[in-house]
Design a protein around this motif. Sequence first.
Motif, PDB file in Angstrom:
ATOM      1  N   PRO A   1       1.225 -11.115  13.136  1.00  0.00           N
ATOM      2  CA  PRO A   1       1.468 -11.337  11.837  1.00  0.00           C
ATOM      3  C   PRO A   1       0.465 -11.456  10.829  1.00  0.00           C
ATOM      4  CG  PRO A   1       2.016 -13.171  13.253  1.00  0.00           C
ATOM      5  CD  PRO A   1       1.645 -12.233  14.080  1.00  0.00           C
ATOM      6  N   GLU A   2      -0.735 -11.807  11.424  1.00  0.00           N
ATOM      7  CA  GLU A   2      -1.815 -12.105  10.454  1.00  0.00           C
ATOM      8  C   GLU A   2      -2.047 -10.688   9.329  1.00  0.00           C
ATOM      9  OE1 GLU A   2      -3.707 -11.410  14.488  1.00  0.00           O
ATOM     10  OE2 GLU A   2      -1.843 -12.198  13.811  1.00  0.00           O
ATOM     11  N   TYR A   3      -1.634  -9.787  10.234  1.00  0.00           N
ATOM     12  CA  TYR A   3      -1.913  -8.270   9.297  1.00  0.00           C
ATOM     13  C   TYR A   3      -0.909  -8.081   8.467  1.00  0.00           C
ATOM     14  CZ  TYR A   3      -5.169  -7.296  13.093  1.00  0.00           C
ATOM     15  OH  TYR A   3      -6.240  -7.307  14.243  1.00  0.00           O
ATOM     16  N   LEU A   4       0.098  -8.724   8.281  1.00  0.00           N
ATOM     17  CA  LEU A   4       0.906  -8.549   7.140  1.00  0.00           C
ATOM     18  C   LEU A   4       0.840  -9.613   6.088  1.00  0.00           C
ATOM     19  CD1 LEU A   4       3.728  -7.067   6.188  1.00  0.00           C
ATOM     20  CD2 LEU A   4       4.896  -9.007   7.248  1.00  0.00           C
ATOM     21  N   GLY A   5       0.575  -8.969   4.796  1.00  0.00           N
ATOM     22  CA  GLY A   5       0.148  -9.874   3.695  1.00  0.00           C
ATOM     23  C   GLY A   5       1.364  -9.505   2.666  1.00  0.00           C
ATOM     24  N   TRP A   6       1.390 -10.548   1.489  1.00  0.00           N
ATOM     25  CA  TRP A   6       2.125 -10.224   0.438  1.00  0.00           C
ATOM     26  C   TRP A   6       1.911 -10.887  -0.828  1.00  0.00           C
ATOM     27  CZ3 TRP A   6       7.238 -13.941   1.861  1.00  0.00           C
ATOM     28  CH2 TRP A   6       6.757 -15.198   1.716  1.00  0.00           C
ATOM     29  N   LYS A   7       2.364 -10.257  -1.967  1.00  0.00           N
ATOM     30  CA  LYS A   7       2.027 -10.695  -3.427  1.00  0.00           C
ATOM     31  C   LYS A   7       3.433 -10.893  -3.916  1.00  0.00           C
ATOM     32  CE  LYS A   7       0.012  -9.128  -7.704  1.00  0.00           C
ATOM     33  NZ  LYS A   7      -0.747  -8.037  -8.418  1.00  0.00           N
TER      34      LYS A   7
ATOM     35  N   VAL B   1      -1.402 -13.150  -0.484  1.00  0.00           N
ATOM     36  CA  VAL B   1      -2.010 -13.534   0.586  1.00  0.00           C
ATOM     37  C   VAL B   1      -2.132 -12.217   1.221  1.00  0.00           C
ATOM     38  CG1 VAL B   1      -1.405 -14.365   3.075  1.00  0.00           C
ATOM     39  CG2 VAL B   1      -0.961 -15.537   1.305  1.00  0.00           C
ATOM     40  N   SER B   2      -3.313 -11.894   1.757  1.00  0.00           N
ATOM     41  CA  SER B   2      -4.042 -10.437   2.220  1.00  0.00           C
ATOM     42  C   SER B   2      -3.866 -10.611   3.860  1.00  0.00           C
ATOM     43  CB  SER B   2      -5.109 -10.157   1.850  1.00  0.00           C
ATOM     44  OG  SER B   2      -5.788  -9.109   2.510  1.00  0.00           O
ATOM     45  N   SER B   3      -3.656  -9.444   4.250  1.00  0.00           N
ATOM     46  CA  SER B   3      -4.007  -9.085   5.661  1.00  0.00           C
ATOM     47  C   SER B   3      -5.326  -9.722   6.198  1.00  0.00           C
ATOM     48  CB  SER B   3      -3.806  -7.679   6.119  1.00  0.00           C
ATOM     49  OG  SER B   3      -4.414  -7.545   7.428  1.00  0.00           O
ATOM     50  N   VAL B   4      -5.336  -9.901   7.362  1.00  0.00           N
ATOM     51  CA  VAL B   4      -6.771 -10.270   7.791  1.00  0.00           C
ATOM     52  C   VAL B   4      -7.876  -9.126   7.503  1.00  0.00           C
ATOM     53  CG1 VAL B   4      -6.206 -12.036   9.332  1.00  0.00           C
ATOM     54  CG2 VAL B   4      -6.126  -9.650  10.298  1.00  0.00           C
TER      55      VAL B   4
ATOM     56  N   LEU C   1       5.060  -6.047  -0.065  1.00  0.00           N
ATOM     57  CA  LEU C   1       4.495  -6.497   1.262  1.00  0.00           C
ATOM     58  C   LEU C   1       3.435  -5.351   1.487  1.00  0.00           C
ATOM     59  CD1 LEU C   1       8.029  -7.030   3.120  1.00  0.00           C
ATOM     60  CD2 LEU C   1       6.324  -8.835   2.124  1.00  0.00           C
ATOM     61  N   ALA C   2       2.316  -5.730   2.365  1.00  0.00           N
ATOM     62  CA  ALA C   2       1.471  -4.628   2.793  1.00  0.00           C
ATOM     63  C   ALA C   2       1.051  -5.113   4.281  1.00  0.00           C
ATOM     64  CB  ALA C   2       0.358  -4.785   1.705  1.00  0.00           C
ATOM     65  N   LEU C   3       1.328  -4.234   5.172  1.00  0.00           N
ATOM     66  CA  LEU C   3       0.637  -4.294   6.573  1.00  0.00           C
ATOM     67  C   LEU C   3      -0.492  -3.412   6.687  1.00  0.00           C
ATOM     68  CD1 LEU C   3       1.231  -5.207   9.312  1.00  0.00           C
ATOM     69  CD2 LEU C   3       2.278  -2.938   9.694  1.00  0.00           C
ATOM     70  N   ARG C   4      -1.776  -4.088   6.818  1.00  0.00           N
ATOM     71  CA  ARG C   4      -2.909  -3.658   6.914  1.00  0.00           C
ATOM     72  C   ARG C   4      -3.602  -3.642   8.095  1.00  0.00           C
ATOM     73  NH1 ARG C   4      -5.821  -1.857   2.632  1.00  0.00           N
ATOM     74  NH2 ARG C   4      -7.862  -2.577   3.381  1.00  0.00           N
ATOM     75  N   THR C   5      -3.649  -2.602   8.842  1.00  0.00           N
ATOM     76  CA  THR C   5      -4.202  -2.653  10.708  1.00  0.00           C
ATOM     77  C   THR C   5      -5.426  -1.963  10.483  1.00  0.00           C
ATOM     78  OG1 THR C   5      -3.060  -0.447  11.144  1.00  0.00           O
ATOM     79  CG2 THR C   5      -1.804  -2.533  11.060  1.00  0.00           C
ATOM     80  N   SER C   6      -5.903  -1.798  11.670  1.00  0.00           N
ATOM     81  CA  SER C   6      -7.122  -1.311  12.177  1.00  0.00           C
ATOM     82  C   SER C   6      -6.804   0.416  11.966  1.00  0.00           C
ATOM     83  CB  SER C   6      -7.965  -1.657  13.509  1.00  0.00           C
ATOM     84  OG  SER C   6      -6.701  -1.367  14.187  1.00  0.00           O
TER      85      SER C   6
END
Length: 211
Positions: free
Chosen positions: A122-128, A146-149, A186-191
């Motif tokens: 869940p730490e990879y999902l951020g929001w504005k 809150v941004s993704s890690v 919502l923004a999911l930022r992954t590797s």
Amino acid sequence: MKITRTTQILAASVLGLALAGAGLAGPAAADDDPTGGIDVSVKIEPTTTPGQISMTVADNDGVSLQENGSDATARQFVGTLPTVTVTDTRRPEDIPTGEFWAVVGQSSQFVAADDPAKTIGPEYLGWKPRLLSQSTTGAVAAGEPVSSVIGDGTGAPEVGLEGQELLVSTANSTDEIGTSQVNADLALRTSTDVAAGEYHSTLTLSLFNQS
């Protein structure tokens, strides 16, 4: 819940029977019309229900994140949180001094539909968060982004929605009552090497009201 009570008045008809027979005197003449109506009245006071504070989420089929904004450092998938409405119908005099409310959100782990062993934290999902309704006093405000890690370059805290993060709040409930609406990007930022698959997560929203 609105309860409507209906008062029903039944009017009973009086049927006069005239008996004819020897030695019986005829009916006396009435001064008034015997068929005249009788006015029946009732005063029903309005039903009053105590005010309350509540949260609702707009009807939705879930949020399907779509890839947009990926770069050499991360793959990014974005969407919009359904509109969240906080309604406060209490009277100012019924609200304890210093009371405030807040809506927070927290995401569960993303799990792949084809293989539960494949997950995205869940730490990879951020929001504005974004306030949609007008705040007449400025007392109601959206939470901070809150941004993704994996940082998005905005400087927002890189913690994701692993813990409870603020969506919307008021510092003092009596400053502004009524209806407030908010949503969030919502923004999911992954590797970049994230395993392919269809992932599912649950975003839980909670309303807190305390002094």
